[in-house]
Design a protein around this motif. Structure first.
Motif, PDB file in Angstrom:
ATOM      1  N   VAL A  22       0.834  -1.197   0.000  1.00  0.00           N
ATOM      2  CA  VAL A  22       0.000   0.000   0.000  1.00  0.00           C
ATOM      3  C   VAL A  22       0.875   1.256   0.000  1.00  0.00           C
ATOM      4  CG1 VAL A  22      -1.776   1.293   1.233  1.00  0.00           C
ATOM      5  CG2 VAL A  22      -1.825  -1.215   1.211  1.00  0.00           C
ATOM      6  N   ARG A  23       0.715   2.059  -1.035  1.00  0.00           N
ATOM      7  CA  ARG A  23       1.419   3.345  -1.214  1.00  0.00           C
ATOM      8  C   ARG A  23       2.934   3.199  -1.321  1.00  0.00           C
ATOM      9  NH1 ARG A  23      -2.456   5.551   2.658  1.00  0.00           N
ATOM     10  NH2 ARG A  23      -0.843   5.565   4.250  1.00  0.00           N
ATOM     11  N   GLU A  24       3.423   2.001  -1.568  1.00  0.00           N
ATOM     12  CA  GLU A  24       4.862   1.828  -1.739  1.00  0.00           C
ATOM     13  C   GLU A  24       5.276   2.274  -3.148  1.00  0.00           C
ATOM     14  OE1 GLU A  24       6.804   1.255   0.565  1.00  0.00           O
ATOM     15  OE2 GLU A  24       6.171  -0.339   1.925  1.00  0.00           O
ATOM     16  N   PRO A  25       6.485   2.826  -3.297  1.00  0.00           N
ATOM     17  CA  PRO A  25       6.947   3.238  -4.627  1.00  0.00           C
ATOM     18  C   PRO A  25       7.153   2.031  -5.527  1.00  0.00           C
ATOM     19  CG  PRO A  25       8.729   3.390  -3.011  1.00  0.00           C
ATOM     20  CD  PRO A  25       7.475   3.104  -2.244  1.00  0.00           C
ATOM     21  N   PRO A  26       7.018   2.216  -6.819  1.00  0.00           N
ATOM     22  CA  PRO A  26       7.132   1.084  -7.754  1.00  0.00           C
ATOM     23  C   PRO A  26       8.451   0.326  -7.638  1.00  0.00           C
ATOM     24  CG  PRO A  26       6.180   2.983  -8.858  1.00  0.00           C
ATOM     25  CD  PRO A  26       6.604   3.462  -7.501  1.00  0.00           C
ATOM     26  N   HIS A  27       9.555   1.025  -7.370  1.00  0.00           N
ATOM     27  CA  HIS A  27      10.839   0.316  -7.289  1.00  0.00           C
ATOM     28  C   HIS A  27      10.864  -0.660  -6.124  1.00  0.00           C
ATOM     29  CE1 HIS A  27      12.592   2.508  -3.819  1.00  0.00           C
ATOM     30  NE2 HIS A  27      11.938   3.549  -4.278  1.00  0.00           N
ATOM     31  N   ARG A  28      10.205  -0.308  -5.014  1.00  0.00           N
ATOM     32  CA  ARG A  28      10.153  -1.238  -3.885  1.00  0.00           C
ATOM     33  C   ARG A  28       9.212  -2.391  -4.187  1.00  0.00           C
ATOM     34  NH1 ARG A  28       9.432   1.827   1.079  1.00  0.00           N
ATOM     35  NH2 ARG A  28      11.705   1.804   1.157  1.00  0.00           N
ATOM     36  N   LEU A  29       8.089  -2.105  -4.815  1.00  0.00           N
ATOM     37  CA  LEU A  29       7.154  -3.160  -5.192  1.00  0.00           C
ATOM     38  C   LEU A  29       7.869  -4.178  -6.092  1.00  0.00           C
ATOM     39  CD1 LEU A  29       3.500  -2.503  -6.421  1.00  0.00           C
ATOM     40  CD2 LEU A  29       4.860  -4.437  -7.190  1.00  0.00           C
ATOM     41  N   ARG A  30       8.596  -3.678  -7.074  1.00  0.00           N
ATOM     42  CA  ARG A  30       9.310  -4.564  -7.994  1.00  0.00           C
ATOM     43  C   ARG A  30      10.344  -5.400  -7.238  1.00  0.00           C
ATOM     44  NH1 ARG A  30      10.159  -4.937 -13.431  1.00  0.00           N
ATOM     45  NH2 ARG A  30       8.804  -3.108 -13.769  1.00  0.00           N
ATOM     46  N   ALA A  31      11.091  -4.746  -6.357  1.00  0.00           N
ATOM     47  CA  ALA A  31      12.129  -5.462  -5.608  1.00  0.00           C
ATOM     48  C   ALA A  31      11.535  -6.543  -4.724  1.00  0.00           C
ATOM     49  CB  ALA A  31      12.938  -4.469  -4.773  1.00  0.00           C
ATOM     50  N   GLU A  32      10.388  -6.265  -4.104  1.00  0.00           N
ATOM     51  CA  GLU A  32       9.754  -7.236  -3.217  1.00  0.00           C
ATOM     52  C   GLU A  32       9.237  -8.441  -4.008  1.00  0.00           C
ATOM     53  OE1 GLU A  32       9.403  -7.296   0.231  1.00  0.00           O
ATOM     54  OE2 GLU A  32      10.890  -5.692   0.139  1.00  0.00           O
ATOM     55  N   VAL A  33       8.623  -8.190  -5.142  1.00  0.00           N
ATOM     56  CA  VAL A  33       8.130  -9.292  -5.980  1.00  0.00           C
ATOM     57  C   VAL A  33       9.299 -10.132  -6.468  1.00  0.00           C
ATOM     58  CG1 VAL A  33       7.021  -9.864  -8.179  1.00  0.00           C
ATOM     59  CG2 VAL A  33       5.998  -8.143  -6.671  1.00  0.00           C
ATOM     60  N   GLU A  34      10.359  -9.483  -6.919  1.00  0.00           N
ATOM     61  CA  GLU A  34      11.513 -10.233  -7.425  1.00  0.00           C
ATOM     62  C   GLU A  34      12.179 -11.042  -6.322  1.00  0.00           C
ATOM     63  OE1 GLU A  34      13.807  -7.149  -9.258  1.00  0.00           O
ATOM     64  OE2 GLU A  34      12.682  -7.256 -11.153  1.00  0.00           O
ATOM     65  N   ALA A  35      12.249 -10.487  -5.106  1.00  0.00           N
ATOM     66  CA  ALA A  35      12.839 -11.215  -3.982  1.00  0.00           C
ATOM     67  C   ALA A  35      11.988 -12.424  -3.620  1.00  0.00           C
ATOM     68  CB  ALA A  35      12.987 -10.291  -2.777  1.00  0.00           C
ATOM     69  N   LEU A  36      10.670 -12.279  -3.681  1.00  0.00           N
ATOM     70  CA  LEU A  36       9.786 -13.397  -3.371  1.00  0.00           C
ATOM     71  C   LEU A  36       9.959 -14.514  -4.405  1.00  0.00           C
ATOM     72  CD1 LEU A  36       7.642 -14.148  -1.263  1.00  0.00           C
ATOM     73  CD2 LEU A  36       5.908 -13.205  -2.791  1.00  0.00           C
ATOM     74  N   ARG A  37      10.046 -14.133  -5.651  1.00  0.00           N
ATOM     75  CA  ARG A  37      10.237 -15.143  -6.702  1.00  0.00           C
ATOM     76  C   ARG A  37      11.623 -15.783  -6.600  1.00  0.00           C
ATOM     77  NH1 ARG A  37       6.855 -11.974 -11.318  1.00  0.00           N
ATOM     78  NH2 ARG A  37       4.981 -13.270 -11.203  1.00  0.00           N
ATOM     79  N   ALA A  38      12.612 -15.005  -6.196  1.00  0.00           N
ATOM     80  CA  ALA A  38      13.950 -15.568  -6.026  1.00  0.00           C
ATOM     81  C   ALA A  38      13.965 -16.614  -4.920  1.00  0.00           C
ATOM     82  CB  ALA A  38      14.947 -14.456  -5.714  1.00  0.00           C
ATOM     83  N   ALA A  39      13.019 -16.514  -3.991  1.00  0.00           N
ATOM     84  CA  ALA A  39      12.895 -17.502  -2.917  1.00  0.00           C
ATOM     85  C   ALA A  39      12.081 -18.717  -3.352  1.00  0.00           C
ATOM     86  CB  ALA A  39      12.249 -16.861  -1.693  1.00  0.00           C
ATOM     87  N   GLY A  40      11.680 -18.746  -4.610  1.00  0.00           N
ATOM     88  CA  GLY A  40      10.965 -19.898  -5.144  1.00  0.00           C
ATOM     89  C   GLY A  40       9.459 -19.833  -5.030  1.00  0.00           C
ATOM     90  N   ILE A  41       8.913 -18.654  -4.734  1.00  0.00           N
ATOM     91  CA  ILE A  41       7.460 -18.504  -4.559  1.00  0.00           C
ATOM     92  C   ILE A  41       6.850 -17.944  -5.841  1.00  0.00           C
ATOM     93  CG2 ILE A  41       5.626 -17.484  -3.180  1.00  0.00           C
ATOM     94  CD1 ILE A  41       7.515 -19.434  -1.684  1.00  0.00           C
ATOM     95  N   GLU A  42       5.932 -18.688  -6.429  1.00  0.00           N
ATOM     96  CA  GLU A  42       5.248 -18.243  -7.645  1.00  0.00           C
ATOM     97  C   GLU A  42       3.773 -17.941  -7.405  1.00  0.00           C
ATOM     98  OE1 GLU A  42       6.470 -17.371 -10.506  1.00  0.00           O
ATOM     99  OE2 GLU A  42       8.531 -17.886  -9.933  1.00  0.00           O
ATOM    100  N   HIS A  43       3.189 -18.536  -6.356  1.00  0.00           N
ATOM    101  CA  HIS A  43       1.775 -18.306  -6.041  1.00  0.00           C
ATOM    102  C   HIS A  43       1.699 -17.311  -4.875  1.00  0.00           C
ATOM    103  CE1 HIS A  43       0.680 -21.657  -8.640  1.00  0.00           C
ATOM    104  NE2 HIS A  43       1.618 -22.374  -8.049  1.00  0.00           N
ATOM    105  N   PHE A  44       1.302 -16.081  -5.191  1.00  0.00           N
ATOM    106  CA  PHE A  44       1.269 -15.025  -4.178  1.00  0.00           C
ATOM    107  C   PHE A  44       0.382 -13.893  -4.686  1.00  0.00           C
ATOM    108  CE2 PHE A  44       4.606 -13.943  -7.128  1.00  0.00           C
ATOM    109  CZ  PHE A  44       4.466 -12.565  -7.306  1.00  0.00           C
ATOM    110  N   ALA A  45       0.169 -12.902  -3.837  1.00  0.00           N
ATOM    111  CA  ALA A  45      -0.621 -11.723  -4.216  1.00  0.00           C
ATOM    112  C   ALA A  45       0.084 -10.461  -3.756  1.00  0.00           C
ATOM    113  CB  ALA A  45      -2.023 -11.795  -3.610  1.00  0.00           C
ATOM    114  N   VAL A  46      -0.279  -9.364  -4.384  1.00  0.00           N
ATOM    115  CA  VAL A  46       0.135  -8.023  -3.969  1.00  0.00           C
ATOM    116  C   VAL A  46      -1.106  -7.295  -3.482  1.00  0.00           C
ATOM    117  CG1 VAL A  46       0.949  -5.777  -4.772  1.00  0.00           C
ATOM    118  CG2 VAL A  46       2.149  -7.859  -5.475  1.00  0.00           C
ATOM    119  N   ASN A  47      -1.010  -6.684  -2.314  1.00  0.00           N
ATOM    120  CA  ASN A  47      -2.141  -5.960  -1.728  1.00  0.00           C
ATOM    121  C   ASN A  47      -1.991  -4.461  -1.965  1.00  0.00           C
ATOM    122  OD1 ASN A  47      -3.119  -4.936   1.558  1.00  0.00           O
ATOM    123  ND2 ASN A  47      -4.464  -5.334  -0.146  1.00  0.00           N
TER     124      ASN A  47
END
Length: 331
Positions: free
Chosen positions: A51-76
């Motif tokens: 919520v209200r996070e800048p796009p660069h942080r959103l991108r970094a968080e999604v990429e970090a989650l995928r790097a941990a092997g998680i493909e099934h997730f959501a963004v709130n």
């Protein structure tokens, strides 16, 4: 209403790609990739609170989650509480990253839901009343989260969780998830018995090692009981309307700063993520925050009395599963 035969493996699990019908609430700032990943690795469904996070942080968080092997997730995201330009950047980033699921909250933006659906994104919408539920379903939402007034954080409706479930379950054509006042296995079992297909939990995951909440917030939560939470509209500084939240009692809720509130005076009480935190803002203290932490919004649901220790997220999920299975066997 007639009770259904409950099971811990519901159709929702197959839809979301998780083992257990346990969703991480998308707590802004708190539910980052470390917590979302821990929940997902333990069999739950991870949600990034962006919520209200800048796009660069959103991108970094999604990429970090995928790097941990998680493909099934959501963004709130919370569209109504986000500046239009920033919201558009967030949505574009999610689409560019092929985020599989989005969790939306507050006002039902039917145009946005249809846009996401047209792009192949699954939509989970948290609601607090039947009217919003119907609007979300009409727009194409795939899952509803029924949030009761017992919940911590921003609270949309005024009904209790189980009362709202009994309204929604008989007519909803999509799975309904319970949220608010649930922190252990018996609550999960009760929600499933009423016909919910899962639960969405915030407070119970805030008090985990992986949560990005400040240790002060975690300690206050595990020391509290439900009666120590306050339903208030005082924390509204950076929100689009004076919306109610449920927090732990502090000097703000006790009225120590009412004079400043009535005068509309700005007062910086801390700093986090390189930004100032103002008195009466909706910002809760995160890891690395400094200042008057106890004067910030210490979100907590009425289930906090059942949370007595800061534990790994995987341990918390195992407790939920074991407790629910035990309760369902007794039934």
């Amino acid at each position: 209403m007639a009770l259904v035969t409950p099971t811990l493996h519901t159709p929702l699990c197959d839809l979301l790609g998780c083992r257990w019908p346990i969703l991480l609430a998308g707590m802004g700032g708190v539910a980052r990739h470390r917590l979302a990943g821990a929940v997902a690795h333990a069999g739950g469904f991870g949600v990034l609170g962006m919520v209200r996070e800048p796009p660069h942080r959103l991108r970094a968080e999604v990429e970090a989650l995928r790097a941990a092997g998680i493909e099934h997730f959501a963004v709130n995201l919370i569209p109504a509480a986000t500046a239009p330009a920033l919201l558009e950047q967030q949505i574009s980033t999610c689409l560019d990253l092929s985020v599989p699921w989005m969790v939306l909250f507050w006002d039902v933006d039917q145009r946005l839901i249809r846009r996401l659906k047209d792009a192949g994104v699954g939509v989970i919408h948290q609601i607090g009343a039947s009217g919003d539920a119907q609007a979300a379903v009409d727009a194409g939402a795939d899952v509803l989260i029924a949030q009761g007034v017992e919940a911590g954080g921003h609270v949309r409706g005024r009904m209790t969780t189980f009362s709202l479930l009994t309204e929604l379950i008989p007519w909803s054509p999509v799975p309904v998830v319970a949220s608010g006042g649930i922190a252990e296995g018996r609550g999960l079992a009760a929600a499933l018995t009423l016909g919910a297909q899962g639960v969405s939990l915030g407070s119970t995951f805030l008090a985990t090692h992986e949560a990005n909440a400040h240790d002060h917030h975690k300690r206050r939560l595990i020391q509290a009981r439900g009666e120590h939470t306050v339903y208030t509209t005082t924390f509204d500084r950076n929100w689009h309307e004076p919306a109610p939240v449920r927090v732990l009692a502090n000097r703000v809720t006790r009225g120590d700063y009412d004079d400043l509130k009535s005068q509309g005076r700005d007062q910086i009480i801390g700093e986090q993520d390189g930004q100032p935190v103002y008195l009466f803002s909706t910002d809760s203290p995160l890891q690395g925050a400094s200042g008057d932490l106890d004067d910030m919004a210490l979100y907590a649901g009425q289930s906090c009395g059942a949370i007595n220790a800061i534990e790994p997220a995987a341990h918390r999920i195992q407790q939920l599963v074991t407790g629910a299975e035990k309760a369902l066997r007794r039934r």
